[in-house]
Design a protein around this motif. Structure first.
Motif, short mmCIF file in Angstrom:
data_model
loop_
_atom_site.label_atom_id
_atom_site.label_comp_id
_atom_site.label_asym_id
_atom_site.label_seq_id
_atom_site.Cartn_x
_atom_site.Cartn_y
_atom_site.Cartn_z
N ARG A 277 -8.90 -2.07 -1.70
CA ARG A 277 -8.75 -3.50 -1.96
C ARG A 277 -8.30 -4.26 -0.70
O ARG A 277 -8.81 -5.33 -0.40
CB ARG A 277 -7.74 -3.71 -3.08
N ASP A 278 -7.38 -3.69 0.04
CA ASP A 278 -6.79 -4.40 1.18
C ASP A 278 -7.28 -3.92 2.55
O ASP A 278 -6.89 -4.47 3.57
CB ASP A 278 -5.26 -4.27 1.14
N HIS B 104 -6.20 0.67 -4.57
CA HIS B 104 -5.25 -0.11 -3.78
C HIS B 104 -5.52 0.01 -2.28
O HIS B 104 -5.31 -0.94 -1.54
CB HIS B 104 -3.79 0.25 -4.11
N TYR B 105 -6.00 1.13 -1.82
CA TYR B 105 -6.36 1.30 -0.42
C TYR B 105 -7.59 0.46 -0.09
O TYR B 105 -7.61 -0.31 0.87
CB TYR B 105 -6.61 2.78 -0.11
N ASN C 61 0.84 -1.20 0.00
CA ASN C 61 0.00 0.00 0.00
C ASN C 61 0.87 1.25 0.00
O ASN C 61 0.63 2.20 -0.76
CB ASN C 61 -0.91 -0.02 1.24
N THR D 228 2.70 1.72 -3.47
CA THR D 228 1.77 2.16 -4.51
C THR D 228 1.29 3.58 -4.26
O THR D 228 1.14 4.36 -5.21
CB THR D 228 0.57 1.19 -4.59
N SER D 229 1.08 3.94 -3.01
CA SER D 229 0.63 5.29 -2.69
C SER D 229 1.63 6.33 -3.15
O SER D 229 1.27 7.32 -3.80
CB SER D 229 0.40 5.42 -1.18
#
Length: 101
Positions: free
Chosen positions: A74-75, A71-72, A25, A28-29
């Motif tokens: 999703r997990d 992405h945030y 995370n 990707t951020s």
């Protein structure tokens, strides 16, 4: 600039999975979000189940945009299930040393 510092106490045995998810995370951020300048994952030297997150965003709005990214989201459910408790400190950045452009 806007900063959050999070102290995360993990559930027993959750450390490895949490680190796998939060590192992805963080990476990707910083790589994909223009408003995310720093996302550091720090390990407590005395407590194995404690992790700290140091995140710097352009503004509080950039942090909110971060929380709406694929992405945030999703997990998030998996990450939350690994956390016993956390404390968030919110601050404005008074300066970076060395200065950042």
């Amino acid at each position: 600039m806007y900063c959050i510092f999070i102290s995360v106490e993990l559930k027993p045995g959750a450390r490895d999975r949490y680190l796998e998810l939060i590192r992805a995370n963080a990476r990707t951020s910083v790589e994909q979000e223009l408003g995310c300048h720093t996302f550091d994952v720090l390990l407590d030297r005395e407590q194995d189940d404690r992790v700290y997150l140091y995140e710097v965003y352009e503004s509080p709005q950039a942090l909110q945009a971060h929380k709406e990214t694929p992405h945030y989201l999703r997990d998030r459910e998996q990450i939350n299930a690994l956390i016993e408790r956390q404390q968030v400190i919110r601050a404005d950045v008074a300066g970076f040393f060395p200065p950042r452009s």
